[in-house]
Design an enzyme around this catalytic site. Structure first.
Site, PDB file in Angstrom:
ATOM      1  CD  GLU A  89      15.818  31.228 -37.839  1.00 14.31           C
ATOM      2  OE1 GLU A  89      14.539  30.831 -37.557  1.00 14.31           O
ATOM      3  OE2 GLU A  89      16.480  30.083 -37.918  1.00 14.31           O
ATOM      4  CE  LYS A  97      17.928  27.287 -36.517  1.00 20.66           C
ATOM      5  NZ  LYS A  97      16.752  27.405 -37.570  1.00 20.66           N
ATOM      6  CB  CYS A 118      14.517  29.093 -34.847  1.00 19.21           C
ATOM      7  SG  CYS A 118      12.882  28.551 -35.684  1.00 19.21           S
TER       8      CYS A 118
END
Lengths: 574, 574
Positions: free
Chosen positions: A44, A116, A152
């Site tokens: 990330e 995300k 993540c």
């Protein structure tokens, strides 16, 4: 079933250094190509570093990051890596705001781009301040394999993006991560990711950052699990590493549409499986022991902070006590003995054993060492201003702090503060004295844990047939600040075993007064400790930054008001 | 139309002091009762103070806060105020998490309870970290008037809770606020609230906190607008105040149900209008001038920080320069001359005019003053360690810092740091030197603004026939740190007028390098300034806390990484 060789690039980016991070991306992709990989997964925010903090809100930084992704795609193709599918993390921005993004690069272009979805906003994370959430999932078919991605925190959501990918149908899920280290976090990550692989019905590729950034340290520990949750490959912790794993995955067909509220988009890059090849047996690194893991985190956190900030050496007080001894051993492990400068600064209250233990520590470590008595400096203040009591004690610590800062200015070393988490919790330190410095390596280590680490480090040296770095006497003797005759820490504080136990419950466990009483601690001790903790917030805020190894590190994780009349256990009624 | 007298209690709570804040609630409600009010509106989080930071996450604190609301309801009834409808702000918690809540108390009970819907998470606000959002709106009919409420940020949403109340139908909207001061914010609030009143089709009652809490200061400026947006009543800024306004509002009937996604609940407390009475003409205070407003914010921020943290006096260096002179004038205005201790700390590089100007400042202010030469202390370091260059300059500032800390320890004063925002932005200060202290009153004031404030303060003294507090020479002379012979700030920094202009664009305006060039600044000056700013983050983090007066105060509002290789305008390509 189609085969695919996936490389996990466990790299150490530096926040803000887009060009260097992109150069690193090309270099590691080349290595992956040499290893025969078809897909490379970077962590990330691998192009920007993590966390970028409020840099996320600077339009020029987001633009430069977006541009760098396009440039990286071209550079990868120019470097002969255009046929590899490369996942990188970066900062994007669109009219809705900044985005924590990942892109898939192929043949000189961005072929998939995803933001995300779940933005953590607790502990060290402030992502709802920095980013807007995405609503799409980009699946690409590559060599006949459908690859989905999740970034993540998206992994940590039950019924989240991974289960959406599972419902839509994918053959493998890749996941770029920047998951900061804390003690035993690896015990949680692997079972979680194994569950998610089952939800996706596909192998899951977990690539994490490694290295230090301010108070965070990333432990790496990248790995691959099969659809059945079996651990297939695992990288070593705390080092940069290219982990290569072969997958044979069903080239099943998946659907477009909306799953779990997320729009799944699909794109075919290449339908043709790679020609069959012989699978290599991937490495499965053993996780480090608990103490080795913490030690490594502290070493890497210190090393990267020093080097990434342009320093080459450190200087700090060698008091003969356990905190400075452990700090010194860490510094030598992190930077080498020639980059470590110890200074013994005896006053009239310094014991002979303190001076001896400090010298012995330097001898064992082979680092630089000098003695600079502070009595003259202290006298000018004490006599000139007529200081007594606390003022006289504090000026000794402060004179030492100023001496270290002077040597830092004169010689260019970064000053380290050697305080531990217990001291910080209860405010047992002198502002501008022992709290001086640019970094505090053991700031998040409780005192009893400092002793444990010292014993572990000595024992591990002995196992390797090396000289134990920390003098036994520094471990064994009762701690003292030596700011007045015969002073012991226990004059001002409960026994460290009890104190750390209460602090662990109060700070880490967020337990209240009644729970602490129920846990069997003496009410007057609880009261004393809690008052010290609640009143020390200003001191803690002024303390240098240091590597975080627990869930509730002071500073980033626990933000209390300074002006604060709340006293746990002293709940007055009207 | 039914009449109703509403009192806005513009109070100054202290974070964490539930009992004192509740006692204050009863006392101010009594005053409101004496003034004949039927309804009293306290600010957001009036029982806990704002911001509670991560105290919000402590279960015991949330429980105590909930309990205190119930106790306050009983205490109000016991105090003979049970027939008044009293809105208070507090921290609630339920299984979903902590809540920024407001409750209506009547006849010894909580009769309505609402959670904030919109949780700001930018600038000084981290509410998505602390709270969960509410989904309900509680309307009560009181004396035949339907009263709805919205908490602070809920007011700022177009098409948000206020328009839901408008659609559901209410006669008046009360709004508890904790809206931190920043320059000219009052110019924005009033037109905004006037628009919302139109959306609600009802008068809007805006009650704000007053007073300092850490780096925030609340300016009060509570007011009432009619349904047509007309300003009906306005409280003075920066003082506790009970603002009483009479409303005649249509007792229209409203609906229950879901409006704009929010569930509107209704409860009838009393249908009978109060007997007709003669309206009083409410006061409409004039807002302060721009400079008077900033000065008041700095005075109140400093006073509350000192007093709420248990200090009674302050000590700091009187250098003869403009920063310490303005800090001294603020301190005397905040605390009185007997609580202010100035120390002149001349070195061999201190000019005669510096010493004279420092003494003259003290004379004009009537505060305590002493001279403590630092040459002996400096010599011990310089000669003992062979310091030169920057190390020699810094040790002078540090010796002064330690001297002030010693006097603080010995005599119990809080040390003030006198640095301004310009210095902080570019890192033009000495860590552990002039950056020592427990509070920095002008930390968020640019240098050119410091001069403006000095001139304004002197002029306002002259208008009142008082001695201007700041010596003209301190305003007129070119700034110098006096750490080496003939040193001037302009040796190291661009002219302050240019520097502040660039900083305003770069820091406050978040403009990029290209925009700064387009604005006409010399590229080499931009480059120099930006580098200084981007490299000074660690120094800024170590700086004492100080009152925020701008949108982008350092510390709370702007959080940059320390390890940060991003350099605006130096955008390297691959």
């Amino acid at each position: 079933m189609p085969q695919l060789r996936i490389a996990l690039a466990q790299v150490n980016p530096t926040v803000g250094d887009l060009a260097a991070n992109a150069t690193q991306t090309v270099a590691w992709t080349r290595k992956a190509a040499e290893a025969g990989a078809h897909v490379v997964v970077f962590p990330e925010m691998s192009l920007t570093g993590y966390p970028v903090e409020d840099l996320a809100l600077r339009a020029t930084f987001a633009e430069a990051s977006r541009r760098m992704v396009d440039e990286a795609a071209v550079s990868l193709a120019d470097a002969g890596c255009g046929e590899l599918l490369v996942y990188v993390g970066y900062l994007d921005a669109d009219p809705a705001g900044p985005r924590d993004a990942a892109a898939a690069l192929w043949q000189g272009e961005v072929v998939a781009r995803q933001f995300k979805h779940h933005l953590p906003n607790y502990g060290v994370f402030d992502e709802q301040r920095w980013f807007k959430a995405g609503r799409t999932l980009d699946v690409v078919r590559f060599h006949g394999v459908d690859i989905g991605m999740v970034i993540c925190e998206d992994l940590w959501q039950d019924g989240g993006p991974v289960s959406a990918l599972g419902a839509a149908g994918v053959d493998v899920v890749v996941s770029p991560n920047a998951s900061p280290y804390e003690r035993s976090k690896d015990d949680i990550r692997l079972p979680l990711v194994a569950r998610r692989a089952a939800e996706a019905g596909a192998p899951l590729v977990y690539a994490n950052q490694v290295g230090g950034q301010d108070d965070l340290v990333f432990d790496g520990d990248s790995f691959v699990v099969g659809a059945d949750g079996e651990l297939l490959a695992r990288a070593p912790q705390f080092v940069e590493h290219l982990l290569v794993a072969d997958l044979s995955v069903g080239g099943g067909s998946g659907a477009e549409g909306t799953f779990g509220g997320l729009a799944v988009r699909r794109r075919v890059l290449s339908a043709e499986p790679v020609p069959g090849y012989e699978r290599a047996v991937p490495p499965v690194s053993e996780p480090l022991s608990d103490e080795a893991e913490v030690w490594s985190a502290l070493v890497v956190g210190l090393r990267d902070y020093v080097h990434k900030n342009g320093f080459r050496s450190v200087i700090f007080g060698f008091s003969g006590g356990i905190d400075s001894a452990v700090t010194a051993a860490l510094a030598v492990d992190a930077l080498g003995p020639d980059s470590v400068h110890g200074v013994s600064m005896p006053s009239r209250y310094s014991s002979a054993h303190s001076r001896d233990d400090a010298a012995e520590l330097a001898r064992r470590l082979g680092c630089h060492f000098r003695v600079e008595p502070v009595e003259d400096m202290v006298r000018v203040y004490v006599d000139g201003l007529g200081l007594s009591g606390l003022a006289e004690q504090n000026i000794q610590a402060r004179v030492r702090g100023m001496l270290l800062m002077s040597l830092s200015n004169q010689e260019g070393h970064l000053v380290l503060a050697t305080g531990n988490k217990t001291e910080l919790a209860v405010g047992y330190s002198t502002m501008y004295g022992d709290a001086v410095g640019g970094f505090a390596p053991i700031k998040d280590v409780f005192k009893t844990h400092v002793w444990t680490l010292a014993r572990w480090r000595n024992a591990s040296a002995e196992k390797r047939g090396e000289v134990p770095p920390i003098p036994e006497n520094s471990i064994a003797k009762p701690p003292s600040a030596e700011l007045r005759p015969g002073q012991l820490d226990t004059d001002s504080l409960p026994d460290y075993a009890v104190l750390d136990d209460i602090l662990d419950d109060y700070v880490e466990g967020d337990r209240g007064y009644a729970e602490l009483v129920a846990a069997g601690f003496a009410p007057e001790t609880i009261d004393r400790v809690i008052r010290m903790v609640d009143r020390a917030e200003y001191k803690r805020r002024q303390y240098p930054i240091g590597t975080k190894i627990t869930f509730k590190a002071f500073g980033r994780d626990r933000r209390l008001p300074i002006t604060n009349r709340w006293r746990e256990g002293e709940q007055r009624s009207l």
